[in-house]
Design an enzyme around this catalytic site. Structure first.
Site, PDB file in Angstrom:
ATOM      1  N   SER A   1     -68.460  40.194 137.646  1.00  0.00           N
ATOM      2  CA  SER A   1     -67.009  40.049 137.846  1.00  0.00           C
ATOM      3  C   SER A   1     -66.762  39.172 139.066  1.00  0.00           C
ATOM      4  CB  SER A   1     -66.350  41.406 138.109  1.00  0.00           C
ATOM      5  OG  SER A   1     -66.572  42.283 137.048  1.00  0.00           O
TER       6      SER A   1
ATOM      7  N   GLU B   1     -64.371  39.083 144.345  1.00  0.00           N
ATOM      8  CA  GLU B   1     -65.365  40.121 144.596  1.00  0.00           C
ATOM      9  C   GLU B   1     -66.673  39.493 145.079  1.00  0.00           C
ATOM     10  OE1 GLU B   1     -68.464  41.614 142.548  1.00  0.00           O
ATOM     11  OE2 GLU B   1     -67.331  43.227 141.581  1.00  0.00           O
TER      12      GLU B   1
ATOM     13  N   ARG C   1     -65.540  48.699 145.639  1.00  0.00           N
ATOM     14  CA  ARG C   1     -66.235  47.434 145.965  1.00  0.00           C
ATOM     15  C   ARG C   1     -66.134  47.118 147.471  1.00  0.00           C
ATOM     16  NH1 ARG C   1     -67.410  48.415 141.347  1.00  0.00           N
ATOM     17  NH2 ARG C   1     -67.670  46.922 139.662  1.00  0.00           N
TER      18      ARG C   1
HETATM   19  P1  FAD Z   1     -77.033  39.416 146.989  1.00  0.00           P
HETATM   20  O1  FAD Z   1     -76.198  38.638 146.045  1.00  0.00           O
HETATM   21  O2  FAD Z   1     -78.353  38.860 147.378  1.00  0.00           O
HETATM   22  O3  FAD Z   1     -76.187  39.714 148.308  1.00  0.00           O
HETATM   23  C1  FAD Z   1     -74.859  40.188 148.204  1.00  0.00           C
HETATM   24  C2  FAD Z   1     -74.282  40.340 149.628  1.00  0.00           C
HETATM   25  O4  FAD Z   1     -74.991  41.349 150.319  1.00  0.00           O
HETATM   26  C3  FAD Z   1     -74.448  39.072 150.480  1.00  0.00           C
HETATM   27  O5  FAD Z   1     -73.344  39.031 151.367  1.00  0.00           O
HETATM   28  C4  FAD Z   1     -75.731  39.317 151.256  1.00  0.00           C
HETATM   29  O6  FAD Z   1     -75.764  38.625 152.483  1.00  0.00           O
HETATM   30  C5  FAD Z   1     -75.675  40.826 151.468  1.00  0.00           C
HETATM   31  N1  FAD Z   1     -76.980  41.485 151.473  1.00  0.00           N
HETATM   32  C6  FAD Z   1     -77.876  41.544 150.446  1.00  0.00           C
HETATM   33  N2  FAD Z   1     -78.926  42.308 150.786  1.00  0.00           N
HETATM   34  C7  FAD Z   1     -78.693  42.741 152.050  1.00  0.00           C
HETATM   35  C8  FAD Z   1     -79.414  43.566 152.958  1.00  0.00           C
HETATM   36  N3  FAD Z   1     -80.598  44.117 152.651  1.00  0.00           N
HETATM   37  N4  FAD Z   1     -78.875  43.798 154.188  1.00  0.00           N
HETATM   38  C9  FAD Z   1     -77.675  43.265 154.531  1.00  0.00           C
HETATM   39  N5  FAD Z   1     -76.953  42.474 153.710  1.00  0.00           N
HETATM   40  C10 FAD Z   1     -77.453  42.213 152.488  1.00  0.00           C
HETATM   41  N6  FAD Z   1     -71.784  44.738 140.574  1.00  0.00           N
HETATM   42  C11 FAD Z   1     -71.244  45.963 140.404  1.00  0.00           C
HETATM   43  O7  FAD Z   1     -70.859  46.635 141.368  1.00  0.00           O
HETATM   44  N7  FAD Z   1     -71.095  46.483 139.153  1.00  0.00           N
HETATM   45  C12 FAD Z   1     -71.481  45.838 138.047  1.00  0.00           C
HETATM   46  O8  FAD Z   1     -71.326  46.351 136.944  1.00  0.00           O
HETATM   47  C13 FAD Z   1     -72.063  44.544 138.200  1.00  0.00           C
HETATM   48  N8  FAD Z   1     -72.448  43.831 137.117  1.00  0.00           N
HETATM   49  C14 FAD Z   1     -72.992  42.595 137.274  1.00  0.00           C
HETATM   50  C15 FAD Z   1     -73.389  41.901 136.129  1.00  0.00           C
HETATM   51  C16 FAD Z   1     -73.968  40.654 136.235  1.00  0.00           C
HETATM   52  C17 FAD Z   1     -74.409  39.907 134.991  1.00  0.00           C
HETATM   53  C18 FAD Z   1     -74.169  40.081 137.532  1.00  0.00           C
HETATM   54  C19 FAD Z   1     -74.827  38.737 137.665  1.00  0.00           C
HETATM   55  C20 FAD Z   1     -73.751  40.756 138.677  1.00  0.00           C
HETATM   56  C21 FAD Z   1     -73.153  42.030 138.548  1.00  0.00           C
HETATM   57  N9  FAD Z   1     -72.726  42.767 139.667  1.00  0.00           N
HETATM   58  C22 FAD Z   1     -72.203  44.018 139.505  1.00  0.00           C
HETATM   59  C23 FAD Z   1     -72.810  42.175 141.023  1.00  0.00           C
HETATM   60  C24 FAD Z   1     -74.188  42.341 141.703  1.00  0.00           C
HETATM   61  O9  FAD Z   1     -75.189  42.602 140.770  1.00  0.00           O
HETATM   62  C25 FAD Z   1     -74.186  43.475 142.741  1.00  0.00           C
HETATM   63  O10 FAD Z   1     -73.205  43.235 143.720  1.00  0.00           O
HETATM   64  C26 FAD Z   1     -75.541  43.636 143.426  1.00  0.00           C
HETATM   65  O11 FAD Z   1     -75.540  44.793 144.208  1.00  0.00           O
HETATM   66  C27 FAD Z   1     -75.904  42.436 144.296  1.00  0.00           C
HETATM   67  O12 FAD Z   1     -77.253  42.613 144.712  1.00  0.00           O
HETATM   68  P2  FAD Z   1     -78.112  41.399 145.239  1.00  0.00           P
HETATM   69  O13 FAD Z   1     -79.391  41.955 145.772  1.00  0.00           O
HETATM   70  O14 FAD Z   1     -78.244  40.354 144.204  1.00  0.00           O
HETATM   71  O15 FAD Z   1     -77.211  40.905 146.447  1.00  0.00           O
HETATM   72  N1  EPU Z   2     -60.345  43.066 129.166  1.00  0.00           N
HETATM   73  C1  EPU Z   2     -59.579  42.141 128.510  1.00  0.00           C
HETATM   74  N2  EPU Z   2     -60.017  40.839 128.490  1.00  0.00           N
HETATM   75  C2  EPU Z   2     -61.159  40.466 129.082  1.00  0.00           C
HETATM   76  C3  EPU Z   2     -61.943  41.416 129.772  1.00  0.00           C
HETATM   77  C4  EPU Z   2     -61.505  42.732 129.802  1.00  0.00           C
HETATM   78  O1  EPU Z   2     -58.528  42.448 127.968  1.00  0.00           O
HETATM   79  O2  EPU Z   2     -61.507  39.280 128.984  1.00  0.00           O
HETATM   80  C5  EPU Z   2     -59.921  44.481 129.142  1.00  0.00           C
HETATM   81  C6  EPU Z   2     -60.879  45.328 128.294  1.00  0.00           C
HETATM   82  O3  EPU Z   2     -60.534  45.275 126.940  1.00  0.00           O
HETATM   83  C7  EPU Z   2     -60.720  46.707 128.890  1.00  0.00           C
HETATM   84  C8  EPU Z   2     -60.415  46.414 130.356  1.00  0.00           C
HETATM   85  O4  EPU Z   2     -60.008  45.045 130.435  1.00  0.00           O
HETATM   86  O5  EPU Z   2     -59.642  47.383 128.315  1.00  0.00           O
HETATM   87  C9  EPU Z   2     -61.604  46.664 131.261  1.00  0.00           C
HETATM   88  O6  EPU Z   2     -62.703  45.865 130.840  1.00  0.00           O
HETATM   89  P1  EPU Z   2     -64.230  46.281 131.086  1.00  0.00           P
HETATM   90  O7  EPU Z   2     -64.472  47.668 130.590  1.00  0.00           O
HETATM   91  O8  EPU Z   2     -65.081  45.198 130.566  1.00  0.00           O
HETATM   92  O9  EPU Z   2     -64.358  46.387 132.649  1.00  0.00           O
HETATM   93  P2  EPU Z   2     -63.802  45.483 133.842  1.00  0.00           P
HETATM   94  O10 EPU Z   2     -62.691  46.233 134.498  1.00  0.00           O
HETATM   95  O11 EPU Z   2     -63.515  44.114 133.379  1.00  0.00           O
HETATM   96  C10 EPU Z   2     -65.313  46.600 135.632  1.00  0.00           C
HETATM   97  C11 EPU Z   2     -66.210  46.150 136.734  1.00  0.00           C
HETATM   98  C12 EPU Z   2     -67.566  45.768 136.189  1.00  0.00           C
HETATM   99  C13 EPU Z   2     -68.168  46.991 135.509  1.00  0.00           C
HETATM  100  C14 EPU Z   2     -67.249  47.431 134.382  1.00  0.00           C
HETATM  101  C15 EPU Z   2     -67.714  48.719 133.742  1.00  0.00           C
HETATM  102  C16 EPU Z   2     -64.813  45.269 138.494  1.00  0.00           C
HETATM  103  C17 EPU Z   2     -64.317  44.069 139.209  1.00  0.00           C
HETATM  104  N3  EPU Z   2     -65.613  45.040 137.453  1.00  0.00           N
HETATM  105  O12 EPU Z   2     -65.079  45.467 134.805  1.00  0.00           O
HETATM  106  O13 EPU Z   2     -68.401  45.393 137.281  1.00  0.00           O
HETATM  107  O14 EPU Z   2     -69.451  46.702 134.992  1.00  0.00           O
HETATM  108  O15 EPU Z   2     -65.921  47.670 134.916  1.00  0.00           O
HETATM  109  O16 EPU Z   2     -67.466  49.784 134.601  1.00  0.00           O
HETATM  110  O17 EPU Z   2     -64.472  46.382 138.886  1.00  0.00           O
HETATM  111  C18 EPU Z   2     -69.113  43.547 138.614  1.00  0.00           C
HETATM  112  O18 EPU Z   2     -68.658  44.158 139.594  1.00  0.00           O
HETATM  113  O19 EPU Z   2     -69.704  42.448 138.733  1.00  0.00           O
HETATM  114  C19 EPU Z   2     -68.981  44.134 137.279  1.00  0.00           C
HETATM  115  C20 EPU Z   2     -69.427  43.534 136.183  1.00  0.00           C
END
Ligand code: FAD
Ligand code: EPU
Length: 339
Positions: A239, A335, A165
């Site tokens: 997250s 994050e 991240r």
């Molecule tokens: P924004 O929120 O618009 O911007 C994020 C940051 O980047 C800000 O600081 C912004 O200024 C900067 N920025 C954006 N675009 C640019 C650009 N073109 N040039 C320079 N700076 C820029 N993330 C994960 O890594 N893994 C996941 O599994 C994951 N799951 C998610 C699930 C949900 C339901 C949600 C809501 C979010 C999740 N995220 C996850 C977080 C998010 O989706 C990612 O970080 C995504 O890449 C953000 O993209 P965005 O375009 O919305 O960025």
């Molecule tokens: N867990 C709990 N309680 C909870 C949530 C999770 O006990 O309320 C336990 C789960 O049971 C599991 C472990 O924690 O054993 C990991 O959970 P999960 O697989 O849901 O993944 P995570 O570590 O919580 C990370 C990323 C996610 C990504 C998933 C899948 C980060 C900060 N988050 O979540 O990314 O989608 O793994 O790879 O690394 C995001 O960045 O926004 C995001 C959603």
């Protein structure tokens, strides 16, 4: 060039926080971006804030500056060899749309990253990751506009300093560049990654006999839909905290006190903890106060049930941080980008 004043950002952030931007505009070419920087209103001291899908931002107050939405589009193959296709995508393309493009064209590498909200331009910002894959695994290069020097710079893999991240754009070059496009290196020869336990289980439940890019993508979509809130229904930014990394010796101590603690061994005698587990153990899972809360299916996700303010969500994150520190002596790090 059209610059609006005092507009609500509610529909531009997936938390659904109702703050305003003093100025707001969008750009779909680098020339438009250049023009906007030249004409940035001088009444503000803020450097313009670039946004994509707004899915990794928490606005805690009105933004007293210029917000610029990146809408640069386009997906094209830029080169190919016997093993890979190199696909360049505009920063304003929706990330999941690019994933679906690759699934349709049988290009492997990002299927595990299906359904992550947001746009292409933000994918290298925090080296997005899920289900055993990170952007760094498929990243080839990107082009970015230097805000002050007004020139375009190319970044290759090593220049980005990707970590969990993390990237150079969140650290050393914070707020200095606007990412314009990203080129990914995708495989023509399938190499599947189903190391993340939940995927294998889901593929079994789906009764998949032969692995494919499409089936893995669908498995990931199913898993994500079952435990993450849809921002169109409940405001959130995924997250809220990172999973913290601690030393092996601290992990052993914690493990003797809390035998069910979840930890993943990392290189260099380190262990990454599941922050969701820590937060759940502190009793926050499903907690709600007014319109802020901690999601009941995933404690790592903070939510806005409707009219929460960014400050209320931030304050809740502070309380969670403190209680995890008190119970486990572990520091959580946010994050989500706090603005
Ligand atoms: P924004 O929120 O618009 O911007 C994020 C940051 O980047 C800000 O600081 C912004 O200024 C900067 N920025 C954006 N675009 C640019 C650009 N073109 N040039 C320079 N700076 C820029 N993330 C994960 O890594 N893994 C996941 O599994 C994951 N799951 C998610 C699930 C949900 C339901 C949600 C809501 C979010 C999740 N995220 C996850 C977080 C998010 O989706 C990612 O970080 C995504 O890449 C953000 O993209 P965005 O375009 O919305 O960025
Ligand atoms: N867990 C709990 N309680 C909870 C949530 C999770 O006990 O309320 C336990 C789960 O049971 C599991 C472990 O924690 O054993 C990991 O959970 P999960 O697989 O849901 O993944 P995570 O570590 O919580 C990370 C990323 C996610 C990504 C998933 C899948 C980060 C900060 N988050 O979540 O990314 O989608 O793994 O790879 O690394 C995001 O960045 O926004 C995001 C959603």
């Amino acid at each position: 060039m059209n610059i609006s004043e005092d507009i609500s950002l509610k529909k531009y952030n997936t938390f659904g926080i109702n703050v305003t931007a003093k100025y707001f505009s969008a750009f779909s070419t680098v020339e438009e971006l250049d023009g906007l920087f030249g004409h940035s209103p001088s009444t503000t001291h803020h450097s313009p804030l670039i946004i994509g899908g707004g899915s990794n931002i928490l606005f805690t107050k009105n933004f007293d500056g210029l917000v610029l939405k990146n809408e640069i589009k386009g997906i094209e193959k830029v080169k190919e060899d016997h093993q890979y296709e190199y696909i360049k995508a505009g920063a304003g393309e929706a990330w999941h749309y690019l994933v679906m493009y690759c699934v349709e064209n049988n290009l492997g590498g990002i299927e595990n990253l299906s359904l992550i909200p947001g746009n292409v331009g933000a994918s290298p910002m925090q080296n997005i990751g899920a289900y055993g894959v990170e952007i760094k695994d498929v990243f080839h290069s990107l082009e970015a506009y230097h805000k002050k020097e007004k020139r375009i710079v190319t970044f290759n893999l090593n220049d980005c300093e990707f970590g969990y991240r993390e990237s150079v754009f969140k650290r050393r070059f914070k707020d200095e560049f606007v990412i314009l496009n990203v080129t990914y290196r995708l495989t023509k020869i399938p190499m599947f990654n189903i190391s993340y336990g939940a995927i294998e289980k889901e593929l079994e439940a789906m009764n998949v006999k032969e692995l494919s890019i499409r089936s893995i993508s669908q498995a990931v979509i199913n898993i994500r839909s079952s435990k993450l809130p849809d921002p169109a229904i409940i405001g959130n930014a995924g997250s809220f905290f990172k999973n913290p990394t601690i030393s092996n010796s601290q992990f052993q101590m914690l493990h003797s006190k809390f035998p069910t603690i979840i930890g993943y061994t990392q290189p260099g005698e380190k262990v990454k903890l599941a922050a969701g587990w820590l937060i759940e153990q502190c009793g926050w899972k499903g907690f709600r106060s007014g319109d802020t809360g901690c999601y009941d299916k995933q404690a790592l996700v903070l939510v806005n049930y409707g009219n929460a303010t960014g400050k209320q969500v931030f304050d809740l994150s502070e309380d969670i941080l403190q209680s995890v520190k008190e119970k486990f002596d572990v520091e959580l790090e946010r994050e989500v980008n706090i603005v």
